[in-house]
Design a protein around this motif. Structure first.
Motif, PDB file in Angstrom:
ATOM      1  N   ALA A 194       0.831  -0.863  -0.057  1.00  0.00           N
ATOM      2  CA  ALA A 194       0.463  -0.149  -0.283  1.00  0.00           C
ATOM      3  C   ALA A 194       0.821   1.156   0.266  1.00  0.00           C
ATOM      4  N   PRO A 195       1.337   1.891  -0.898  1.00  0.00           N
ATOM      5  CA  PRO A 195       2.124   2.528  -1.106  1.00  0.00           C
ATOM      6  C   PRO A 195       1.161   3.846  -0.446  1.00  0.00           C
ATOM      7  N   GLY A 196      -0.720   4.406  -0.620  1.00  0.00           N
ATOM      8  CA  GLY A 196      -0.464   4.799  -0.638  1.00  0.00           C
ATOM      9  C   GLY A 196      -0.780   5.525   0.722  1.00  0.00           C
ATOM     10  N   LEU A 197      -0.008   4.850   1.711  1.00  0.00           N
ATOM     11  CA  LEU A 197      -0.018   4.423   3.182  1.00  0.00           C
ATOM     12  C   LEU A 197       1.326   5.622   3.484  1.00  0.00           C
ATOM     13  N   ILE A 198       2.576   4.840   2.715  1.00  0.00           N
ATOM     14  CA  ILE A 198       3.433   6.091   2.737  1.00  0.00           C
ATOM     15  C   ILE A 198       3.172   7.847   2.692  1.00  0.00           C
ATOM     16  N   MET A 199       2.638   8.489   1.622  1.00  0.00           N
ATOM     17  CA  MET A 199       2.483   9.221   1.017  1.00  0.00           C
ATOM     18  C   MET A 199       1.780  10.175   1.997  1.00  0.00           C
ATOM     19  N   ILE A 200       0.418   8.641   2.658  1.00  0.00           N
ATOM     20  CA  ILE A 200      -0.616   9.618   3.671  1.00  0.00           C
ATOM     21  C   ILE A 200       0.690  10.253   4.395  1.00  0.00           C
ATOM     22  N   GLY A 201       2.124   9.769   5.275  1.00  0.00           N
ATOM     23  CA  GLY A 201       2.819  10.207   6.001  1.00  0.00           C
ATOM     24  C   GLY A 201       3.545  11.973   5.588  1.00  0.00           C
ATOM     25  N   MET A 202       4.122  10.628   4.742  1.00  0.00           N
ATOM     26  CA  MET A 202       4.703  11.891   3.785  1.00  0.00           C
ATOM     27  C   MET A 202       3.470  13.748   3.693  1.00  0.00           C
ATOM     28  N   ILE A 203       2.106  13.091   3.093  1.00  0.00           N
ATOM     29  CA  ILE A 203       1.483  14.148   3.486  1.00  0.00           C
ATOM     30  C   ILE A 203       1.676  15.152   4.718  1.00  0.00           C
ATOM     31  N   ILE A 204       1.617  14.528   5.978  1.00  0.00           N
ATOM     32  CA  ILE A 204       1.397  15.019   7.151  1.00  0.00           C
ATOM     33  C   ILE A 204       2.599  15.382   7.756  1.00  0.00           C
ATOM     34  N   ILE A 205       3.721  14.950   7.416  1.00  0.00           N
ATOM     35  CA  ILE A 205       5.177  15.487   7.638  1.00  0.00           C
ATOM     36  C   ILE A 205       4.982  16.631   6.947  1.00  0.00           C
ATOM     37  N   PHE A 206       4.470  16.816   6.027  1.00  0.00           N
ATOM     38  CA  PHE A 206       5.319  17.909   5.251  1.00  0.00           C
ATOM     39  C   PHE A 206       4.378  19.246   5.151  1.00  0.00           C
ATOM     40  N   ALA A 207       2.869  18.905   5.965  1.00  0.00           N
ATOM     41  CA  ALA A 207       1.485  20.186   6.178  1.00  0.00           C
ATOM     42  C   ALA A 207       2.099  21.207   7.032  1.00  0.00           C
ATOM     43  N   SER A 208       2.653  19.250   8.172  1.00  0.00           N
ATOM     44  CA  SER A 208       2.728  20.218   9.809  1.00  0.00           C
ATOM     45  C   SER A 208       4.207  20.933   9.411  1.00  0.00           C
ATOM     46  N   ALA A 209       5.133  20.222   8.959  1.00  0.00           N
ATOM     47  CA  ALA A 209       6.558  22.240   8.541  1.00  0.00           C
ATOM     48  C   ALA A 209       5.843  23.467   7.412  1.00  0.00           C
ATOM     49  N   VAL A 210       5.029  22.907   6.868  1.00  0.00           N
ATOM     50  CA  VAL A 210       5.194  24.138   6.537  1.00  0.00           C
ATOM     51  C   VAL A 210       3.629  24.599   7.155  1.00  0.00           C
ATOM     52  N   ILE A 211       2.365  24.541   7.958  1.00  0.00           N
ATOM     53  CA  ILE A 211       2.558  24.997   9.282  1.00  0.00           C
ATOM     54  C   ILE A 211       2.865  26.062  10.253  1.00  0.00           C
ATOM     55  N   ALA A 212       4.379  24.556  10.590  1.00  0.00           N
ATOM     56  CA  ALA A 212       5.801  25.654  11.021  1.00  0.00           C
ATOM     57  C   ALA A 212       6.398  26.883  11.397  1.00  0.00           C
ATOM     58  N   VAL A 213       6.172  27.006   9.830  1.00  0.00           N
ATOM     59  CA  VAL A 213       7.055  27.567   9.117  1.00  0.00           C
ATOM     60  C   VAL A 213       6.026  29.361   9.238  1.00  0.00           C
ATOM     61  N   PHE A 214       4.606  28.285   8.134  1.00  0.00           N
ATOM     62  CA  PHE A 214       4.066  29.729   8.472  1.00  0.00           C
ATOM     63  C   PHE A 214       3.532  30.467   9.477  1.00  0.00           C
ATOM     64  N   ALA A 215       3.701  29.618  10.729  1.00  0.00           N
ATOM     65  CA  ALA A 215       3.189  30.116  12.064  1.00  0.00           C
ATOM     66  C   ALA A 215       5.241  30.929  12.751  1.00  0.00           C
ATOM     67  N   ALA A 216       6.025  30.688  11.866  1.00  0.00           N
ATOM     68  CA  ALA A 216       7.474  31.757  13.143  1.00  0.00           C
ATOM     69  C   ALA A 216       7.442  32.479  12.011  1.00  0.00           C
ATOM     70  N   VAL A 217       6.495  32.186  11.309  1.00  0.00           N
ATOM     71  CA  VAL A 217       6.712  33.907  10.134  1.00  0.00           C
ATOM     72  C   VAL A 217       5.539  34.833  10.546  1.00  0.00           C
ATOM     73  N   LEU A 218       4.565  34.309  10.783  1.00  0.00           N
ATOM     74  CA  LEU A 218       3.571  35.228  10.736  1.00  0.00           C
ATOM     75  C   LEU A 218       3.957  35.618  12.416  1.00  0.00           C
ATOM     76  N   GLN A 219       4.547  34.839  13.201  1.00  0.00           N
ATOM     77  CA  GLN A 219       4.805  35.616  14.855  1.00  0.00           C
ATOM     78  C   GLN A 219       6.215  35.970  14.185  1.00  0.00           C
ATOM     79  N   ARG A 220       6.859  35.804  13.782  1.00  0.00           N
ATOM     80  CA  ARG A 220       7.311  37.547  13.998  1.00  0.00           C
ATOM     81  C   ARG A 220       7.212  38.469  13.459  1.00  0.00           C
TER      82      ARG A 220
END
Length: 160
Positions: free
Chosen positions: A118-144
């Protein structure tokens, strides 16, 4: 900002939490059991996956709560305050925590996906990692930006 738009965003924050709660109730126990069956060579894998998946839900709900608090500060005209900066800092750390936790969990997800084909399972994990990283960067920019706006505002208040 009008109260209607923040009310809509508060409702959206609440509605974002519902599917994750449903996943925690229905999907996580099934996934942990499924992982335990597939990876039967590792006898402790089922409770580890079970606890680990719930552990990743904790920072998610902490971030949602902070987002709700941030919207409340906006309602009270306290958007440009240290409270808002603190809420964004907590959101940033929660997003980073989620990314790190899923990066650590990815080998287990990879083994399950390999065995179950089930390669889609790996994609789901990668999407969660990428989305969380984007949210972290966005929150850091807004914080600054918010911190700089507060500094400029306090300097302007002192010059008058």
């Amino acid at each position: 900002m009008k109260r209607g738009s923040t009310l809509f965003l508060k409702l959206a924050v609440f509605l974002i939490g519902l599917p994750v709660l449903a996943l925690c109730i229905f999907f996580v126990p099934e996934f942990a059991e499924f992982t335990g069956v597939l990876l039967s060579d590792f006898p402790v894998i089922e409770p580890v996956v079970f606890i680990y998946m719930y552990l990743t839900a904790v920072p998610f709900y902490m971030a949602l709560y902070q987002a709700f608090k941030l919207l409340t500060y906006i309602d009270r005209n306290q958007a440009f305050s240290d409270l808002s900066v603190k809420a964004l800092r907590v959101i940033k750390f929660c997003a980073i925590t989620i990314s790190v936790l899923y990066v650590v969990l990815m080998p287990v997800i990879y083994m399950v996906a390999e065995i179950d084909d089930a390669p889609g399972l790996i994609m789901i994990g990668m999407i969660i990692i990428f989305a969380s990283a984007v949210i972290a960067v966005f929150a850091a920019v807004l914080q600054r930006l918010l911190q700089e706006a507060i500094t400029i505002k306090s300097e302007n208040d002192l010059t008058v």
